[in-house]
Design a protein around this motif. Structure first.
Motif, PDB file in Angstrom:
ATOM      1  N   MET A  41       0.797  -1.235   0.000  1.00  0.00           N
ATOM      2  CA  MET A  41       0.000   0.000   0.000  1.00  0.00           C
ATOM      3  C   MET A  41       0.829   1.284   0.000  1.00  0.00           C
ATOM      4  O   MET A  41       0.365   2.327   0.491  1.00  0.00           O
ATOM      5  CB  MET A  41      -1.019  -0.034   1.153  1.00  0.00           C
ATOM      6  CG  MET A  41      -2.060  -1.109   0.913  1.00  0.00           C
ATOM      7  SD  MET A  41      -3.077  -1.550   2.320  1.00  0.00           S
ATOM      8  CE  MET A  41      -4.083  -0.110   2.517  1.00  0.00           C
ATOM      9  N   ARG A  44      -1.973   3.017  -3.452  1.00  0.00           N
ATOM     10  CA  ARG A  44      -3.238   2.336  -3.169  1.00  0.00           C
ATOM     11  C   ARG A  44      -4.367   3.168  -3.729  1.00  0.00           C
ATOM     12  O   ARG A  44      -4.138   4.256  -4.244  1.00  0.00           O
ATOM     13  CB  ARG A  44      -3.417   2.060  -1.655  1.00  0.00           C
ATOM     14  CG  ARG A  44      -2.802   3.068  -0.783  1.00  0.00           C
ATOM     15  CD  ARG A  44      -3.624   4.065  -0.033  1.00  0.00           C
ATOM     16  NE  ARG A  44      -5.002   4.102  -0.234  1.00  0.00           N
ATOM     17  CZ  ARG A  44      -5.641   5.155  -0.731  1.00  0.00           C
ATOM     18  NH1 ARG A  44      -4.987   6.240  -1.103  1.00  0.00           N
ATOM     19  NH2 ARG A  44      -6.952   5.151  -0.871  1.00  0.00           N
ATOM     20  N   GLY A  45      -5.604   2.642  -3.590  1.00  0.00           N
ATOM     21  CA  GLY A  45      -6.758   3.286  -4.219  1.00  0.00           C
ATOM     22  C   GLY A  45      -6.951   2.606  -5.574  1.00  0.00           C
ATOM     23  O   GLY A  45      -5.992   2.462  -6.338  1.00  0.00           O
ATOM     24  N   PRO A  47      -8.175   3.100  -8.740  1.00  0.00           N
ATOM     25  CA  PRO A  47      -7.635   3.539 -10.032  1.00  0.00           C
ATOM     26  C   PRO A  47      -6.105   3.620 -10.037  1.00  0.00           C
ATOM     27  O   PRO A  47      -5.461   3.236 -11.030  1.00  0.00           O
ATOM     28  CB  PRO A  47      -8.270   4.917 -10.236  1.00  0.00           C
ATOM     29  CG  PRO A  47      -9.513   4.878  -9.393  1.00  0.00           C
ATOM     30  CD  PRO A  47      -9.137   4.072  -8.196  1.00  0.00           C
ATOM     31  N   ASN A 154      -9.713   7.145   1.417  1.00  0.00           N
ATOM     32  CA  ASN A 154      -9.135   8.215   0.614  1.00  0.00           C
ATOM     33  C   ASN A 154      -9.442   7.990  -0.848  1.00  0.00           C
ATOM     34  O   ASN A 154      -9.146   6.922  -1.395  1.00  0.00           O
ATOM     35  CB  ASN A 154      -7.614   8.315   0.802  1.00  0.00           C
ATOM     36  CG  ASN A 154      -7.009   9.288  -0.195  1.00  0.00           C
ATOM     37  OD1 ASN A 154      -6.519   8.886  -1.241  1.00  0.00           O
ATOM     38  ND2 ASN A 154      -7.087  10.567   0.085  1.00  0.00           N
ATOM     39  N   THR A 155     -10.041   8.995  -1.473  1.00  0.00           N
ATOM     40  CA  THR A 155     -10.467   8.884  -2.868  1.00  0.00           C
ATOM     41  C   THR A 155      -9.946  10.066  -3.685  1.00  0.00           C
ATOM     42  O   THR A 155     -10.563  10.460  -4.659  1.00  0.00           O
ATOM     43  CB  THR A 155     -12.001   8.849  -2.950  1.00  0.00           C
ATOM     44  OG1 THR A 155     -12.489  10.110  -2.444  1.00  0.00           O
ATOM     45  CG2 THR A 155     -12.613   7.725  -2.133  1.00  0.00           C
ATOM     46  N   THR A 160      -5.807   7.973  -7.350  1.00  0.00           N
ATOM     47  CA  THR A 160      -6.197   7.933  -8.768  1.00  0.00           C
ATOM     48  C   THR A 160      -5.090   8.532  -9.642  1.00  0.00           C
ATOM     49  O   THR A 160      -4.033   8.908  -9.149  1.00  0.00           O
ATOM     50  CB  THR A 160      -7.481   8.770  -8.987  1.00  0.00           C
ATOM     51  OG1 THR A 160      -7.179  10.141  -8.682  1.00  0.00           O
ATOM     52  CG2 THR A 160      -8.630   8.304  -8.113  1.00  0.00           C
ATOM     53  N   THR A 165     -12.013  10.515  -7.110  1.00  0.00           N
ATOM     54  CA  THR A 165     -13.377  10.120  -7.467  1.00  0.00           C
ATOM     55  C   THR A 165     -14.345  10.899  -6.566  1.00  0.00           C
ATOM     56  O   THR A 165     -14.707  12.024  -6.902  1.00  0.00           O
ATOM     57  CB  THR A 165     -13.549   8.595  -7.338  1.00  0.00           C
ATOM     58  OG1 THR A 165     -13.198   8.190  -6.014  1.00  0.00           O
ATOM     59  CG2 THR A 165     -12.691   7.863  -8.348  1.00  0.00           C
ATOM     60  N   GLN A 192      -6.318   5.684   6.132  1.00  0.00           N
ATOM     61  CA  GLN A 192      -6.212   6.487   4.906  1.00  0.00           C
ATOM     62  C   GLN A 192      -6.936   7.828   5.064  1.00  0.00           C
ATOM     63  O   GLN A 192      -6.540   8.826   4.458  1.00  0.00           O
ATOM     64  CB  GLN A 192      -6.827   5.729   3.711  1.00  0.00           C
ATOM     65  CG  GLN A 192      -6.085   4.489   3.284  1.00  0.00           C
ATOM     66  CD  GLN A 192      -6.618   3.245   3.960  1.00  0.00           C
ATOM     67  OE1 GLN A 192      -7.115   3.286   5.082  1.00  0.00           O
ATOM     68  NE2 GLN A 192      -6.508   2.112   3.297  1.00  0.00           N
ATOM     69  N   ASP A 233     -14.148   0.114  -4.975  1.00  0.00           N
ATOM     70  CA  ASP A 233     -13.074  -0.741  -5.501  1.00  0.00           C
ATOM     71  C   ASP A 233     -13.585  -1.688  -6.567  1.00  0.00           C
ATOM     72  O   ASP A 233     -12.825  -2.182  -7.397  1.00  0.00           O
ATOM     73  CB  ASP A 233     -12.402  -1.519  -4.375  1.00  0.00           C
ATOM     74  CG  ASP A 233     -11.493  -0.590  -3.601  1.00  0.00           C
ATOM     75  OD1 ASP A 233     -12.021   0.196  -2.792  1.00  0.00           O
ATOM     76  OD2 ASP A 233     -10.274  -0.598  -3.866  1.00  0.00           O
ATOM     77  N   ASN A 243     -16.193  -1.534  -1.206  1.00  0.00           N
ATOM     78  CA  ASN A 243     -15.339  -0.384  -0.874  1.00  0.00           C
ATOM     79  C   ASN A 243     -14.730  -0.633   0.511  1.00  0.00           C
ATOM     80  O   ASN A 243     -15.040  -1.640   1.168  1.00  0.00           O
ATOM     81  CB  ASN A 243     -16.142   0.928  -0.918  1.00  0.00           C
ATOM     82  CG  ASN A 243     -15.224   2.149  -0.863  1.00  0.00           C
ATOM     83  OD1 ASN A 243     -14.255   2.237  -1.616  1.00  0.00           O
ATOM     84  ND2 ASN A 243     -15.503   3.088   0.016  1.00  0.00           N
ATOM     85  N   LYS A 244     -13.872   0.277   0.909  1.00  0.00           N
ATOM     86  CA  LYS A 244     -13.124   0.127   2.165  1.00  0.00           C
ATOM     87  C   LYS A 244     -14.022  -0.318   3.314  1.00  0.00           C
ATOM     88  O   LYS A 244     -15.149   0.174   3.470  1.00  0.00           O
ATOM     89  CB  LYS A 244     -12.455   1.477   2.479  1.00  0.00           C
ATOM     90  CG  LYS A 244     -11.632   1.535   3.746  1.00  0.00           C
ATOM     91  CD  LYS A 244     -10.583   0.461   3.849  1.00  0.00           C
ATOM     92  CE  LYS A 244      -9.644   0.367   2.683  1.00  0.00           C
ATOM     93  NZ  LYS A 244      -8.836  -0.893   2.675  1.00  0.00           N
ATOM     94  N   PHE A 310     -12.237  -4.812   2.849  1.00  0.00           N
ATOM     95  CA  PHE A 310     -13.362  -4.187   2.135  1.00  0.00           C
ATOM     96  C   PHE A 310     -14.669  -4.815   2.620  1.00  0.00           C
ATOM     97  O   PHE A 310     -14.658  -5.893   3.215  1.00  0.00           O
ATOM     98  CB  PHE A 310     -13.220  -4.394   0.618  1.00  0.00           C
ATOM     99  CG  PHE A 310     -11.924  -3.817   0.088  1.00  0.00           C
ATOM    100  CD1 PHE A 310     -11.836  -2.461  -0.222  1.00  0.00           C
ATOM    101  CD2 PHE A 310     -10.791  -4.606  -0.051  1.00  0.00           C
ATOM    102  CE1 PHE A 310     -10.637  -1.913  -0.660  1.00  0.00           C
ATOM    103  CE2 PHE A 310      -9.587  -4.060  -0.481  1.00  0.00           C
ATOM    104  CZ  PHE A 310      -9.510  -2.712  -0.795  1.00  0.00           C
TER     105      PHE A 310
HETATM  106  O1  MRU Z   1      -7.082  -0.330   0.652  1.00  0.00           O
HETATM  107  P1  MRU Z   1      -7.120   0.916  -0.193  1.00  0.00           P
HETATM  108  O2  MRU Z   1      -6.552   2.108   0.495  1.00  0.00           O
HETATM  109  O3  MRU Z   1      -6.522   0.682  -1.567  1.00  0.00           O
HETATM  110  O4  MRU Z   1      -8.677   1.173  -0.394  1.00  0.00           O
HETATM  111  C1  MRU Z   1      -9.088   2.303  -1.102  1.00  0.00           C
HETATM  112  C2  MRU Z   1     -10.542   2.479  -1.112  1.00  0.00           C
HETATM  113  O5  MRU Z   1     -11.301   1.699  -0.583  1.00  0.00           O
HETATM  114  C3  MRU Z   1     -11.071   3.632  -1.889  1.00  0.00           C
HETATM  115  O6  MRU Z   1     -12.268   4.087  -1.334  1.00  0.00           O
HETATM  116  C4  MRU Z   1     -11.367   3.169  -3.307  1.00  0.00           C
HETATM  117  O7  MRU Z   1     -10.264   2.517  -3.859  1.00  0.00           O
HETATM  118  C5  MRU Z   1     -11.743   4.280  -4.161  1.00  0.00           C
HETATM  119  S1  MRU Z   1     -10.291   5.161  -4.684  1.00  0.00           S
HETATM  120  C6  MRU Z   1     -10.672   6.411  -5.668  1.00  0.00           C
END
Ligand code: MRU
Length: 335
Positions: A41, A44-45, A47, A154-155, A160, A165, A192, A233, A243-244, A310
């Motif tokens: 990580m 991460r995220g 995209p 974190n979005t 991304t 997002t 995050q 995700d 999602n998270k 998630f």
């Molecule tokens: O474990 P992570 O930090 O990769 O999880 C990220 C998330 O859950 C975000 O909400 C998701 O990837 C959307 S990112 C634009």
């Protein structure tokens, strides 16, 4: 702020595990190091994971010496397999690796393949930037002047290839001059929200307040929240959202209090081959992430730990899904 950059023969990424206390960058020309950065990580995220994986394949292509296309192909396919084993839930990873794999089917020389793979990785990155911009524009139409939003995980730009997002919606609304306030959940266990979302929103001059994940029901009861906006995700074709961890809690609490619950994601996060959330693989993280905190162990040695990274929010809890194509209202059908 760029989560990741292509430097011509290597990639550069900001190590997100060190933020916000240290701004440390990782530069590498080795796809296995990039795969490790995704797993741990540092990047991460959903995209950003997809973009990093595409650049990983571009790096692998550059590291092949010789002109035998079949050998080149198996070398690149090996890298694709390695990168696809990094994180299982974010479908952007598999979507992006599939695009890189498709390139291999259109070429038969090492030199052309290498050029096309690099250019496809850059396209994936550029397209994501554009999708973030459009998500921001569509989503901002839902944000009224003087509103208070709640977001999770974190979005933003870190997650991304563009402005984010859910967070792109926040920054776009702010740029349009709407007065908004944001509550960011800390997002246990990797924090995050506390570490990254607050840092990014502060940099963008947005009024942000940090809360723990456990405070959300009380804030909604106090009528402090006008709407919830989160990322995703993976979105199944029926609109179920992975999602998270903690997102589902938020959706249930929001529904109970009559607060709109929005999900923002690019179409690369939609998995039209998955009928419902039941078939989405959920990553389990290492027990250490729960056993340790504040720089030391916090739980008794030998304790059993369960740590899904998630959860799945059923489509019936989602007010609308915002993609680069617009605002999708229920009933959802992304097949
Ligand atoms: O474990 P992570 O930090 O990769 O999880 C990220 C998330 O859950 C975000 O909400 C998701 O990837 C959307 S990112 C634009």
């Amino acid at each position: 702020m760029k989560s990741i950059e292509w430097l011509g023969d290597q990639v550069r990424l900001i190590d997100q595990t060190k933020l916000p206390l240290e701004e440390t960058y990782l530069e590498t020309d080795d796809y296995t190091i990039l795969a490790d950065a995704i797993r741990t990580m540092k990047i991460r995220g959903a995209p950003a994971i997809g973009i990093a994986a595409a650049y990983g394949i571009a790096l692998a292509a550059l590291k092949f010496f010789g002109s035998d296309f079949q050998l080149f192909r198996s070398h690149v396919e090996h890298a694709i397999n390695e990168l696809s084993s990094t994180r299982p839930t974010a479908v952007n990873l598999f979507w992006s690796l599939q695009r890189m794999k498709n390139v291999l089917d259109t070429v038969n020389s090492v030199e052309t393949a290498r050029k096309k793979l690099i250019s496809e990785a850059l396209n994936i990155h550029r397209e994501d930037e554009e999708m973030c911009r459009k998500i921001g524009e569509h989503g901002a139409t839902l944000i009224e002047h003087n509103s208070t939003l709640l977001t999770h995980c974190n979005t933003g730009a870190l997650a991304t290839g563009g402005e984010g997002t859910a967070q792109s919606i926040i920054t776009t609304a702010h740029r349009q001059g709407k007065s908004i306030k944001v509550y960011a959940t800390e997002t246990r266990p990797a924090l995050q929200g506390a570490r990254l979302t607050t840092w990014e929103l502060l940099k963008n001059g947005i009024d942000v307040t940090l809360i723990t994940d456990t405070m959300t029901a009380f804030l909604m009861k106090q009528r402090k929240i006008d709407l919830v906006v989160v990322g995703a995700d993976r979105i199944a074709s029926n609109g179920d959202v992975a999602n998270k961890i903690g997102t589902y809690n938020l959706a249930v609490i929001a529904k109970h209090h009559g607060v709109p619950f929005y999900v923002a994601a690019p179409s690369s996060t939609i998995d039209s081959t998955t009928a419902s959330g039941d078939s989405i693989p959920i990553e389990e993280r290492s027990p250490d992430e729960l056993m340790e905190g504040f720089g030391r162990r916090i739980a008794p040695e030998g304790i059993k730990v369960y740590s899904p990274a998630f959860d799945i929010t059923p489509a019936s809890f989602v007010t609308a899904i915002i993609t680069e194509q617009g605002v999708h209202k229920p009933p959802f059908n992304f097949s």
